[in-house]
Design a protein around this motif. Structure first.
Motif, PDB file in Angstrom:
ATOM      1  N   TYR A 426     -35.898 -17.488   1.719  1.00 10.88           N
ATOM      2  CA  TYR A 426     -36.050 -16.278   2.779  1.00 10.88           C
ATOM      3  C   TYR A 426     -35.836 -15.127   1.730  1.00 10.88           C
ATOM      4  O   TYR A 426     -35.023 -15.048   0.966  1.00 10.88           O
ATOM      5  N   HIS A 427     -36.421 -13.954   2.188  1.00 13.79           N
ATOM      6  CA  HIS A 427     -36.288 -12.921   1.318  1.00 13.79           C
ATOM      7  C   HIS A 427     -35.799 -11.583   2.447  1.00 13.79           C
ATOM      8  O   HIS A 427     -36.072 -11.742   3.565  1.00 13.79           O
ATOM      9  N   SER A 428     -35.256 -10.583   1.872  1.00 13.14           N
ATOM     10  CA  SER A 428     -35.182  -9.392   2.616  1.00 13.14           C
ATOM     11  C   SER A 428     -35.682  -8.086   1.842  1.00 13.14           C
ATOM     12  O   SER A 428     -35.877  -8.227   0.914  1.00 13.14           O
ATOM     13  N   CYS A 485     -33.499  -7.478  -2.645  1.00 11.68           N
ATOM     14  CA  CYS A 485     -33.558  -8.735  -1.596  1.00 11.68           C
ATOM     15  C   CYS A 485     -31.920  -8.858  -1.327  1.00 11.68           C
ATOM     16  O   CYS A 485     -31.581  -9.353  -2.699  1.00 11.68           O
ATOM     17  N   ILE A 487     -30.701 -11.635  -0.408  1.00 13.35           N
ATOM     18  CA  ILE A 487     -30.526 -13.149  -0.610  1.00 13.35           C
ATOM     19  C   ILE A 487     -30.568 -13.372  -2.088  1.00 13.35           C
ATOM     20  O   ILE A 487     -30.234 -14.307  -2.777  1.00 13.35           O
ATOM     21  N   HIS A 488     -31.504 -12.730  -2.764  1.00  8.80           N
ATOM     22  CA  HIS A 488     -31.874 -12.771  -4.313  1.00  8.80           C
ATOM     23  C   HIS A 488     -31.785 -11.486  -4.903  1.00  8.80           C
ATOM     24  O   HIS A 488     -32.671 -10.889  -5.092  1.00  8.80           O
ATOM     25  N   MET A 491     -34.248  -9.518  -7.219  1.00  8.25           N
ATOM     26  CA  MET A 491     -35.498  -9.016  -6.785  1.00  8.25           C
ATOM     27  C   MET A 491     -35.316  -7.564  -6.401  1.00  8.25           C
ATOM     28  O   MET A 491     -34.903  -7.315  -5.383  1.00  8.25           O
TER      29      MET A 491
HETATM   30 CU   LIG Z   1     -35.189 -13.070  -2.031  1.00 10.79          CU
END
Ligand SMILES: [Cu+2]
Length: 499
Positions: A426-428, A485, A487-488, A491
């Motif tokens: 999942y990304h944001s 992002c 979550i990551h 990014m």
């Molecule tokens: Cu992400």
């Protein structure tokens, strides 16, 4: 008769022989398959268990469950609890690589005294890794027959798969040991500003609240949509609260446990976040202050306990934040009346700075400053997300795909998942202050854009929003907008708005 007697004798001898084989296993290792065992006074033991190993997928952030079979095999009491997360070789992963969002130890054989779930949540860990210390003379009763479950959410901040154990070290007092004599059982009172939600989060916006501070639920507009006030619990029978400590996310300053009686409210304890993070209240390099052993507070039937979480809003937004106070309650024993006597408000941290929090980020990189890049495609309509990349305007891409796509007045850009969701990734799209191109660490990047926008977590399952796309707000002025992002956080991307 003789033969029968022989058989009967054999049955007895065989049974004893079997018992002799079974018994040492049962009595010699009441701790079960503990990974480490240390003897303490009075027959108590310090036991370390490993749950797992868990396969950690690239970029994952799911909520998952696992039965806890690594645990004591006899009845007794837990008096101290220390959680951790390790690689298979026992080393602790850096927090900017693997993030322990939460792990909750659940006793399925009880219903918690204030639980909205048909189970008792009894200990938990977040990245602050607070040790649960129950004062001398008290303990959490655990039966060999209790069904235990771990609810965990482990984020992989990178595209690299790995394997991990959840570990927990407990001080365990077997029933019948001399250390167990006179122990009063305690039960957890799980105070949560979003009690009963499987993903109990709320959003804190940069600049919200008063004087750079925002308290949930107090400062929130209609936080419970007119329904039950989830941050409260009415005491159902008289008892004594014997310990409490808070759980917050980065940006969090403190949690309060209050009591209301006859129209008057008293604060029972403020669990303050002590940040070791040099940049301040922006990372997981933190420890929570918990109550000291002499903190004991009598509560009456009808008293209303409530929990409140306060965040700093001067630095950034804190999306998907939490506010929890795990509190332990005994029935009987000494304690002060909070409306007549002073309650000890001094807190104590259960650990110092942890080495896994050493990479703070924010250093120089070779990523471009998107404000200086030429225009990318004009009104492309969509930016696809896959393979941990924003496929237009991602700073890590080469020229010219990294150039920020342009939105002209009246147009919008829609970010959509293009395959990662199916892999559980999942990304944001979360605004951060330009250039947002410095090195990734626990304190960088953060959601500190001058203009705040946030997609939520794009994905089809909890904890994601169940939406696979997000469209830019229609009120953005001209400029280059940088984002990352959550979550990551490696990014990074940008888009541009033009008149
Ligand atoms: Cu992400």
């Amino acid at each position: 008769m003789v033969a029968a007697g022989k058989r009967a004798g054999c049955a007895l001898v065989c049974a004893l022989a079997l018992a002799a084989i079974a018994a040492p296993a049962a009595f010699a290792a009441p701790e079960g398959r503990a990974y480490a065992v240390q003897s303490l006074a009075g027959g108590a033991k310090r036991l370390t268990y490993r749950i797992g190993p868990f396969d950690i997928k690239p970029g994952q952030n799911p909520i998952d469950y696992a039965p806890i079979t690594q645990r004591p095999q006899v009845d007794g009491y837990i008096t101290r609890f220390k959680p951790n997360l390790t690689y298979l070789d026992g080393t602790v992963p850096p927090v900017d690589v693997i993030h322990l969002h939460h792990a909750v130890w659940v006793n399925m054989s009880h219903r918690g005294i204030n639980s909205k779930f048909p189970a008792e949540l009894f200990f938990a860990a977040g990245e602050e890794k607070t040790a649960g210390i129950i004062p001398k003379g008290y303990g959490y009763p655990l039966k060999a027959s209790d069904d235990l479950l771990l609810n965990h959410m482990i984020h992989n901040l990178t595209p690299t798969p790995t394997q991990l154990y959840m570990t927990y070290t407990i001080d365990f007092v077997p029933k019948g040991s001399s250390a167990a004599r006179g122990i009063r059982p305690v039960r957890p009172v799980w105070m949560d500003v979003q009690a009963g939600n499987i993903y109990p989060v709320f959003n804190v916006r940069k600049g919200s609240g008063k004087h750079g501070r925002y308290t949930y639920p107090d400062d929130a507009r209609n936080p419970y949509r007119g329904g039950e006030k989830l941050n409260r619990w009415t005491v159902d029978k008289p008892g004594v609260l014997i310990a409490t400590g808070g759980h917050l996310h980065p940006g969090g300053l403190y949690t309060d446990l209050n009591v209301r009686r006859n129209g008057k409210t008293k604060r029972l304890f403020r669990s303050r976040a002590k940040y070791f993070e040099p940049a301040g209240a922006v990372s997981w390099d933190v420890a929570m202050k918990v109550t000291r052993p002499d903190w004991k507070v009598k509560v009456k039937k009808g008293d209303v306990l409530s929990v409140h979480a306060t965040y700093d809003t001067s630095r950034g937004s804190w999306w998907e934040s939490m506010g929890i106070m795990v509190t332990f309650m005994a029935y009987g024993g000494p304690g002060v009346d909070p409306f007549k006597q002073k309650v000890d408000q001094r807190g104590v941290v259960t650990h110092g700075h942890l080495a896994e929090n050493d990479n703070h980020g924010g250093g120089r990189t070779s990523l471009p400053d998107p404000r200086t890049l030429p225009d990318g495609p004009v009104n492309p309509g969509f930016v696809d997300l896959y393979n941990f990349r924003y496929q237009l305007g991602d700073m890590s891409l080469g020229d010219p795909v990294r150039n920020p796509p342009v939105i002209t007045a009246g147009q919008a850009l829609t970010f959509r998942d293009a395959g990662d969701d199916a892999k559980g990734i999942y990304h944001s799209i979360t605004s951060c202050k330009a250039p947002c191109n410095r090195s990734t660490g626990i304190a960088y990047p953060i959601a500190n854009g001058s203009v705040q926008f946030e997609s939520g977590t794009l994905g089809s399952k909890t904890p994601a929003t169940r939406s696979l796309s997000w469209t830019t707000p229609n009120n953005l002025g001209p400029g280059t907008y940088t984002y990352f992002c959550r979550i990551h956080p490696f990014m990074r991307g940008a888009f541009r708005v033009k008149q």
